[in-house]
Design a protein around this motif. Structure first.
Motif, mmCIF file in Angstrom:
data_model
loop_
_atom_site.group_PDB
_atom_site.id
_atom_site.type_symbol
_atom_site.label_atom_id
_atom_site.label_comp_id
_atom_site.label_asym_id
_atom_site.label_seq_id
_atom_site.Cartn_x
_atom_site.Cartn_y
_atom_site.Cartn_z
ATOM 1 N N ARG A 175 35.093 53.444 42.434
ATOM 2 C CA ARG A 175 35.423 53.964 43.761
ATOM 3 C C ARG A 175 36.547 53.137 44.365
ATOM 4 O O ARG A 175 36.928 52.094 43.836
ATOM 5 C CB ARG A 175 34.198 53.929 44.681
ATOM 6 C CG ARG A 175 33.607 52.538 44.904
ATOM 7 C CD ARG A 175 32.355 52.623 45.767
ATOM 8 N NE ARG A 175 31.668 51.352 45.893
ATOM 9 C CZ ARG A 175 31.938 50.423 46.821
ATOM 10 N NH1 ARG A 175 32.929 50.645 47.686
ATOM 11 N NH2 ARG A 175 31.259 49.299 46.882
ATOM 12 N N MET A 176 37.084 53.614 45.499
ATOM 13 C CA MET A 176 38.074 52.856 46.251
ATOM 14 C C MET A 176 37.389 51.671 46.923
ATOM 15 O O MET A 176 36.323 51.811 47.504
ATOM 16 C CB MET A 176 38.744 53.739 47.303
ATOM 17 C CG MET A 176 39.524 54.919 46.754
ATOM 18 S SD MET A 176 40.929 54.454 45.705
ATOM 19 C CE MET A 176 42.025 53.694 46.918
ATOM 20 N N ARG A 177 38.022 50.498 46.820
ATOM 21 C CA ARG A 177 37.449 49.286 47.412
ATOM 22 C C ARG A 177 38.538 48.483 48.125
ATOM 23 O O ARG A 177 39.679 48.461 47.703
ATOM 24 C CB ARG A 177 36.817 48.383 46.341
ATOM 25 C CG ARG A 177 35.585 48.951 45.658
ATOM 26 C CD ARG A 177 35.185 48.053 44.495
ATOM 27 N NE ARG A 177 34.023 48.554 43.780
ATOM 28 C CZ ARG A 177 32.785 48.074 43.913
ATOM 29 N NH1 ARG A 177 32.568 47.059 44.729
ATOM 30 N NH2 ARG A 177 31.793 48.587 43.227
ATOM 31 N N ASP A 178 38.128 47.783 49.187
ATOM 32 C CA ASP A 178 38.967 46.775 49.829
ATOM 33 C C ASP A 178 38.513 45.416 49.311
ATOM 34 O O ASP A 178 37.361 45.053 49.482
ATOM 35 C CB ASP A 178 38.830 46.831 51.353
ATOM 36 C CG ASP A 178 39.379 48.116 51.931
ATOM 37 O OD1 ASP A 178 38.580 48.934 52.426
ATOM 38 O OD2 ASP A 178 40.601 48.304 51.887
ATOM 39 N N ILE A 179 39.442 44.690 48.693
ATOM 40 C CA ILE A 179 39.089 43.439 48.026
ATOM 41 C C ILE A 179 40.078 42.352 48.395
ATOM 42 O O ILE A 179 41.283 42.597 48.508
ATOM 43 C CB ILE A 179 39.052 43.630 46.490
ATOM 44 C CG1 ILE A 179 37.796 44.405 46.096
ATOM 45 C CG2 ILE A 179 39.126 42.311 45.737
ATOM 46 C CD1 ILE A 179 37.710 44.701 44.632
ATOM 47 N N SER A 180 39.569 41.128 48.577
ATOM 48 C CA SER A 180 40.414 39.950 48.730
ATOM 49 C C SER A 180 39.797 38.851 47.869
ATOM 50 O O SER A 180 38.613 38.546 48.013
ATOM 51 C CB SER A 180 40.493 39.506 50.198
ATOM 52 O OG SER A 180 41.352 38.385 50.328
ATOM 53 N N ALA A 181 40.594 38.285 46.963
ATOM 54 C CA ALA A 181 40.059 37.303 46.022
ATOM 55 C C ALA A 181 41.090 36.228 45.715
ATOM 56 O O ALA A 181 42.287 36.512 45.630
ATOM 57 C CB ALA A 181 39.613 37.992 44.728
ATOM 58 N N ALA A 182 40.608 35.000 45.553
ATOM 59 C CA ALA A 182 41.456 33.881 45.130
ATOM 60 C C ALA A 182 41.512 33.871 43.609
ATOM 61 O O ALA A 182 40.488 33.721 42.936
ATOM 62 C CB ALA A 182 40.893 32.562 45.658
ATOM 63 N N VAL A 183 42.696 34.049 43.062
ATOM 64 C CA VAL A 183 42.910 34.142 41.622
ATOM 65 C C VAL A 183 43.253 32.754 41.074
ATOM 66 O O VAL A 183 44.011 32.002 41.690
ATOM 67 C CB VAL A 183 44.035 35.153 41.326
ATOM 68 C CG1 VAL A 183 44.450 35.116 39.877
ATOM 69 C CG2 VAL A 183 43.588 36.557 41.718
ATOM 70 N N SER A 184 42.705 32.423 39.924
ATOM 71 C CA SER A 184 42.883 31.090 39.345
ATOM 72 C C SER A 184 44.339 30.812 38.970
ATOM 73 O O SER A 184 45.111 31.743 38.724
ATOM 74 C CB SER A 184 42.013 30.949 38.099
ATOM 75 O OG SER A 184 42.543 31.733 37.042
ATOM 76 N N PRO A 185 44.726 29.516 38.887
ATOM 77 C CA PRO A 185 46.083 29.176 38.436
ATOM 78 C C PRO A 185 46.423 29.735 37.056
ATOM 79 O O PRO A 185 47.566 30.120 36.810
ATOM 80 C CB PRO A 185 46.073 27.639 38.437
ATOM 81 C CG PRO A 185 45.057 27.270 39.459
ATOM 82 C CD PRO A 185 43.989 28.318 39.348
ATOM 83 N N ALA A 186 45.429 29.804 36.158
ATOM 84 C CA ALA A 186 45.700 30.333 34.816
ATOM 85 C C ALA A 186 46.124 31.799 34.892
ATOM 86 O O ALA A 186 47.088 32.222 34.236
ATOM 87 C CB ALA A 186 44.467 30.180 33.936
ATOM 88 N N HIS A 187 45.425 32.592 35.694
ATOM 89 C CA HIS A 187 45.805 34.001 35.869
ATOM 90 C C HIS A 187 47.134 34.111 36.617
ATOM 91 O O HIS A 187 47.967 34.966 36.285
ATOM 92 C CB HIS A 187 44.717 34.748 36.627
ATOM 93 C CG HIS A 187 43.561 35.162 35.776
ATOM 94 N ND1 HIS A 187 43.685 36.048 34.725
ATOM 95 C CD2 HIS A 187 42.246 34.804 35.812
ATOM 96 C CE1 HIS A 187 42.495 36.227 34.154
ATOM 97 N NE2 HIS A 187 41.614 35.486 34.791
ATOM 98 N N ALA A 188 47.325 33.250 37.630
ATOM 99 C CA ALA A 188 48.583 33.268 38.377
ATOM 100 C C ALA A 188 49.754 32.984 37.450
ATOM 101 O O ALA A 188 50.817 33.620 37.566
ATOM 102 C CB ALA A 188 48.532 32.235 39.501
ATOM 103 N N ASP A 189 49.573 32.065 36.524
ATOM 104 C CA ASP A 189 50.635 31.718 35.570
ATOM 105 C C ASP A 189 51.026 32.940 34.739
ATOM 106 O O ASP A 189 52.211 33.229 34.548
ATOM 107 C CB ASP A 189 50.144 30.582 34.666
ATOM 108 C CG ASP A 189 51.235 30.080 33.730
ATOM 109 O OD1 ASP A 189 52.424 30.222 34.067
ATOM 110 O OD2 ASP A 189 50.897 29.552 32.657
#
Length: 233
Positions: free
Chosen positions: A167-181
């Motif tokens: 379904r449609m969701r509103d999400i806010s999440a802190a993404v790890s440095p490994a994923h950010a890289d």
């Protein structure tokens, strides 16, 4: 029509008759709209939403700038030529225009670019503005700080990890440095929207849906139909 004292109708003046007529109905979408056109509009809106990943990353970078980038077409052209060590041909290739077009804006002969060139000038200027500062910001995100991704989008799930329906969701999440890289490296490498979306989906899956392990550890997350997206470095 008016009525005379004798009871017979009499003609109104032309101005009064025109005032008495009801105003025509106005159709906001136009009377010639067709279902085919509506489907085209829906597909265009969806495409714009899905393209927000790269724009979201660019907005996150712009928010960190300590000095505003050049705004006028001539100033942007001059900046890009400086970055290209004076090569008008290199700038022309970056913008997808002819060398003579670049030279006209540098000389001031041309001042008002069309929408496509205006957008290309803005994107190229912002991507090359304060390069050392932006490189440091990306390095911090990729090693220590990570990213914060907020969005409204459709999230669907594989059968092996959860019983939740998509379904449609509103999400806010802190993404790890490994994923950010991985996300930032893909952006800098000019990856496709589809590949970038998969990286963001995997990052959000780890940060939001797979938290706590258990049956969700191997959860496959589908991420699409982005309505809005914000990324913070």
């Amino acid at each position: 029509m008016g009525v005379s004292r004798a009871g017979r109708p009499s003609a109104l003046p032309a101005q009064a008759e025109a005032t008495a007529r009801p105003a025509p109905t106005v159709h906001p979408t136009g009377p010639t709209d067709s279902p085919h056109q509506s489907r085209q509009d829906q597909r265009s809106a969806k495409a714009r939403g899905n393209g927000d990943l790269k724009r979201g990353l660019r907005r996150a970078e712009r928010a960190l700038l300590t000095r505003p980038a050049p705004k006028s077409p001539r100033a942007q052209m001059k900046f890009l030529c400086t970055r290209a060590k004076g090569s008008t041909q290199a700038v022309a290739e970056q913008l997808g225009v002819s060398r003579s077009t670049v030279e006209r804006y540098l000389s001031g002969t041309s001042r008002r670019p069309r929408k496509r060139l205006q957008a290309a000038l803005g994107e190229e200027t912002e991507s090359q503005w304060q390069p050392q500062f932006m490189a440091q910001a990306r390095q911090r995100a990729a090693t220590t700080r990570g990213l914060v991704i907020s969005c409204r989008a459709y999230f669907g799930f594989g059968p092996e990890g959860t019983s939740d329906t998509g379904r449609m969701r509103d999400i806010s999440a802190a993404v790890s440095p490994a994923h950010a890289d991985r996300i930032l490296a893909a952006q800098q490498g000019g990856t496709t929207d589809d590949d970038l979306r998969k990286l963001v989906a995997d990052a959000l899956a780890d940060a939001y849906f797979r938290v706590g392990g258990g049956g969700r550890a191997g959860l496959h997350v589908e991420f699409k139909d982005v309505e809005w997206l914000e990324i913070r470095l």
